[in-house]
Structures are given as structure tokens and as C-alpha cells.
Design an enzyme around this catalytic site. Structure first.
Site, PDB file in Angstrom:
ATOM      1  N   TYR A 126       1.705 -11.791 -14.351  1.00 38.34           N
ATOM      2  CA  TYR A 126       2.833 -11.233 -13.599  1.00 38.34           C
ATOM      3  C   TYR A 126       4.173 -11.540 -14.262  1.00 38.34           C
ATOM      4  O   TYR A 126       5.063 -10.678 -14.306  1.00 38.34           O
ATOM      5  CB  TYR A 126       2.807 -11.751 -12.159  1.00 38.34           C
ATOM      6  CG  TYR A 126       1.678 -11.159 -11.349  1.00 38.34           C
ATOM      7  CD1 TYR A 126       1.655  -9.801 -11.049  1.00 38.34           C
ATOM      8  CD2 TYR A 126       0.615 -11.944 -10.897  1.00 38.34           C
ATOM      9  CE1 TYR A 126       0.610  -9.242 -10.318  1.00 38.34           C
ATOM     10  CE2 TYR A 126      -0.430 -11.396 -10.167  1.00 38.34           C
ATOM     11  CZ  TYR A 126      -0.426 -10.043  -9.885  1.00 38.34           C
ATOM     12  OH  TYR A 126      -1.461  -9.496  -9.165  1.00 38.34           O
TER      13      TYR A 126
ATOM     14  N   LYS B 222      -8.130  -8.156 -20.499  1.00 34.50           N
ATOM     15  CA  LYS B 222      -7.401  -8.024 -21.767  1.00 34.50           C
ATOM     16  C   LYS B 222      -7.666  -6.675 -22.439  1.00 34.50           C
ATOM     17  O   LYS B 222      -7.578  -6.540 -23.661  1.00 34.50           O
ATOM     18  CB  LYS B 222      -7.731  -9.176 -22.720  1.00 34.50           C
ATOM     19  CG  LYS B 222      -7.363 -10.541 -22.161  1.00 34.50           C
ATOM     20  CD  LYS B 222      -7.550 -11.634 -23.183  1.00 34.50           C
ATOM     21  CE  LYS B 222      -7.234 -13.003 -22.602  1.00 34.50           C
ATOM     22  NZ  LYS B 222      -5.862 -13.130 -22.084  1.00 34.50           N
ATOM     23  N   HIS B 223      -7.996  -5.678 -21.634  1.00 31.79           N
ATOM     24  CA  HIS B 223      -8.160  -4.312 -22.138  1.00 31.79           C
ATOM     25  C   HIS B 223      -7.125  -3.363 -21.528  1.00 31.79           C
ATOM     26  O   HIS B 223      -7.233  -2.152 -21.692  1.00 31.79           O
ATOM     27  CB  HIS B 223      -9.571  -3.795 -21.845  1.00 31.79           C
ATOM     28  CG  HIS B 223     -10.635  -4.381 -22.729  1.00 31.79           C
ATOM     29  ND1 HIS B 223     -10.958  -3.860 -23.973  1.00 31.79           N
ATOM     30  CD2 HIS B 223     -11.431  -5.464 -22.557  1.00 31.79           C
ATOM     31  CE1 HIS B 223     -11.922  -4.589 -24.518  1.00 31.79           C
ATOM     32  NE2 HIS B 223     -12.229  -5.568 -23.680  1.00 31.79           N
TER      33      HIS B 223
ATOM     34  N   TYR C 149       3.538  -5.006  -0.810  1.00 37.33           N
ATOM     35  CA  TYR C 149       2.862  -6.299  -0.896  1.00 37.33           C
ATOM     36  C   TYR C 149       1.489  -6.118  -1.531  1.00 37.33           C
ATOM     37  O   TYR C 149       0.658  -5.354  -1.033  1.00 37.33           O
ATOM     38  CB  TYR C 149       2.720  -6.916   0.496  1.00 37.33           C
ATOM     39  CG  TYR C 149       1.959  -8.218   0.516  1.00 37.33           C
ATOM     40  CD1 TYR C 149       2.347  -9.280  -0.303  1.00 37.33           C
ATOM     41  CD2 TYR C 149       0.861  -8.403   1.353  1.00 37.33           C
ATOM     42  CE1 TYR C 149       1.656 -10.480  -0.293  1.00 37.33           C
ATOM     43  CE2 TYR C 149       0.159  -9.601   1.377  1.00 37.33           C
ATOM     44  CZ  TYR C 149       0.564 -10.633   0.552  1.00 37.33           C
ATOM     45  OH  TYR C 149      -0.122 -11.829   0.555  1.00 37.33           O
TER      46      TYR C 149
ATOM     47  N   HIS D 142       1.349 -13.173  -3.461  1.00 42.42           N
ATOM     48  CA  HIS D 142       1.151 -14.619  -3.428  1.00 42.42           C
ATOM     49  C   HIS D 142       0.068 -14.998  -4.432  1.00 42.42           C
ATOM     50  O   HIS D 142      -0.869 -14.232  -4.657  1.00 42.42           O
ATOM     51  CB  HIS D 142       0.747 -15.076  -2.025  1.00 42.42           C
ATOM     52  CG  HIS D 142       1.789 -14.820  -0.991  1.00 42.42           C
ATOM     53  ND1 HIS D 142       1.574 -14.031   0.107  1.00 42.42           N
ATOM     54  CD2 HIS D 142       3.076 -15.232  -0.910  1.00 42.42           C
ATOM     55  CE1 HIS D 142       2.673 -13.981   0.836  1.00 42.42           C
ATOM     56  NE2 HIS D 142       3.601 -14.699   0.237  1.00 42.42           N
TER      57      HIS D 142
ATOM     58  N   GLY E 181      -5.692  -4.162 -15.869  1.00 44.91           N
ATOM     59  CA  GLY E 181      -4.790  -4.721 -14.862  1.00 44.91           C
ATOM     60  C   GLY E 181      -3.421  -4.064 -14.913  1.00 44.91           C
ATOM     61  O   GLY E 181      -2.831  -3.733 -13.876  1.00 44.91           O
TER      62      GLY E 181
END
Length: 242
Positions: free
Chosen positions: A150, A109-110, A97, A138, A113
Site C-alpha cells: 500500500y 508479484k505478477h 473502505y 485496516h 493486486g
């Protein structure tokens, strides 16, 4: 942080686990990233409790992103997400989770993430191996940036959760998003059963079709007529999961 971020910033990013000394920084970042106010105990837990996978992405020593996740048995999934996995999976099957995933605005935007998410997957493969069947999270229904992030990484919407969040006294709707891994899957729908049957029929040889159709028909008849005295030596036994 307002400096101009070079396009090669990802090559200078390092990863490390969060620690107690990061609490003040993490509080500040979460205040910028998320509309939800977390209690102090939450920050202590994610920086000290070993049950959490809390990873920071740092750039020249400063935290510019982080992911916090918990790997747990499926029995510990909250009620609203209890059907993430099909009931055929054992009770000791695990899920991951994601409690939090965020990146400093200037560093978005590099690829940071994505790097954090892939690091979680690597951690799962090392610690839980193939026992972990799903990664879920969530998200606010209005957070289109996160939803697109995602969905572009193969997460799929599983549930709509009305009034799931309370933000400054206002109830907000949420979504559950899931990424299935290691053969994990949700409970089958009627469409899934039809597709499975179609696939099975497509693989049959012509000579075996009449006999198999008879066996399937007999099995179906017995399921509707349990008192039936019809019997066959070649009958099929099966269990149904919901």
C-alpha cells in the site's frame, strides 16, 4: 494451486464480479490469506449484496485474487477513523473502505493486486465520480508485505489502532492506511496552516504586503479580543474548521 505461473500470467487474467456460487472458494482463499475468521453472513453479503464492490481476478477459470470494498458516506465511518477527512467536507462526501484484498501465493508479484486496486479506482470514478475523497483500509501492524504494497501505491498511515484485532483470542494492533483522491485531505495540522501561510506570503507582491499584514493582524487580534471596538472597512471574515 501449485502450478508454475508464467511471467505473462497477467495477460491471461480476467476480472468478474463475485457471485453466490463463489462462497466456498472465497471461504477457502480467505482462510489461507487472513488470520481472521469471518462469519458465514459476511461471505453471503460480499457475494450477493450490491453495496459491496466484490471483484475476482481469474486465471484459466480459477479465482486467483479478489478485492472487496464498500463505497459509503463519510457519516458511516466508524469512530476510530472519523477524522479521515477534514470537517469542511459535506456530510454526503463519500469514502471507499477496502474490506479485503488478496492474491493466491503463487500469483503474487505478477501485478494482480495492482490490477484489482486500479479496478476499484475505475469503479469509483464511474459510480461516485469526484464525490469520493478517500480510500482507506485496516492492516495488522505486523503485516509488512501488505504495508509495503500500500505504501508503494501512495497510501499513508493515518492511525495506530492498539488492540484493534482479536485473532484466536489474542488482541493485535492495527494501522489505518488512507489514499486521498479527488482533492480529499485530512484535517489540517498547525504545520499545514504555517505552510499555507508561507505559500500565500510568497505569492504576494511587495506593495501589498504591509496592507495584508495589517489586515491579518487585525483579524487575529479580533479573534483573541472579541470585545474589541477596533473596526476596519477592509476587515477579513473567515471561519475555522477543526
Amino acid at each position: 494451486m501449485t502450478e508454475v505461473v508464467p511471467s505473462s500470467a497477467l495477460s491471461e487474467v480476467s476480472l468478474r464480479l463475485l457471485c453466490h456460487d463463489d462462497i466456498d472458494t472465497v471461504k477457502h482463499l480467505c482462510g489461507d490469506w487472513f488470520p481472521i475468521e469471518y462469519p458465514d453472513s459476511w461471505y453471503r453479503d460480499i457475494t450477493s449484496n450490491k453495496k459491496f464492490f466484490s471483484l475476482a481476478a481469474t486465471y484459466r477459470g480459477a479465482i486467483v485474487g479478489m478485492i472487496v470494498a464498500e463505497i459509503k458516506n463519510r457519516t458511516k465511518i466508524h469512530k476510530e477513523d472519523g477524522d479521515i477527512l477534514a470537517s469542511s467536507f459535506s456530510v454526503d462526501t463519500q469514502v471507499a473502505y477496502i474490506l479485503s484484498l488478496g492474491v493466491v501465493k503463487e500469483f503474487r508479484k505478477h501485478g494482480i493486486g495492482s490490477l484489482l486496486l486500479e479496478s476499484l479506482k475505475d469503479h469509483i470514478s464511474t459510480t461516485a465520480q469526484d464525490h469520493c475523497k478517500a480510500i482507506y483500509l485496516h492492516v495488522l501492524t505486523t503485516n509488512n508485505t501488505a504495508i509495503n504494497f500500500y505504501e508503494n501505491r501512495d497510501f499513508r498511515q493515518h492511525h495506530y489502532l492498539p488492540y484493534y484485532y482479536s485473532i484466536r483470542g489474542v488482541l493485535k494492533d492495527g494501522f489505518t492506511y488512507v489514499l486521498y483522491i479527488n482533492g480529499g485531505h485530512p484535517p489540517w495540522t498547525i504545520l499545514d496552516y504555517i505552510q499555507h501561510l508561507g505559500s500565500a506570503l510568497a505569492n504576494l507582491s511587495p506593495c501589498s504586503i504591509p496592507h495584508r499584514i495589517y489586515r491579518q493582524a487585525h483579524s487575529l487580534l479580533c479573534s483573541f479580543l472579541p470585545w474589541s471596538s477596533i473596526s476596519t472597512k477592509g476587515g477579513i471574515e473567515y471561519s475555522r474548521t477543526m
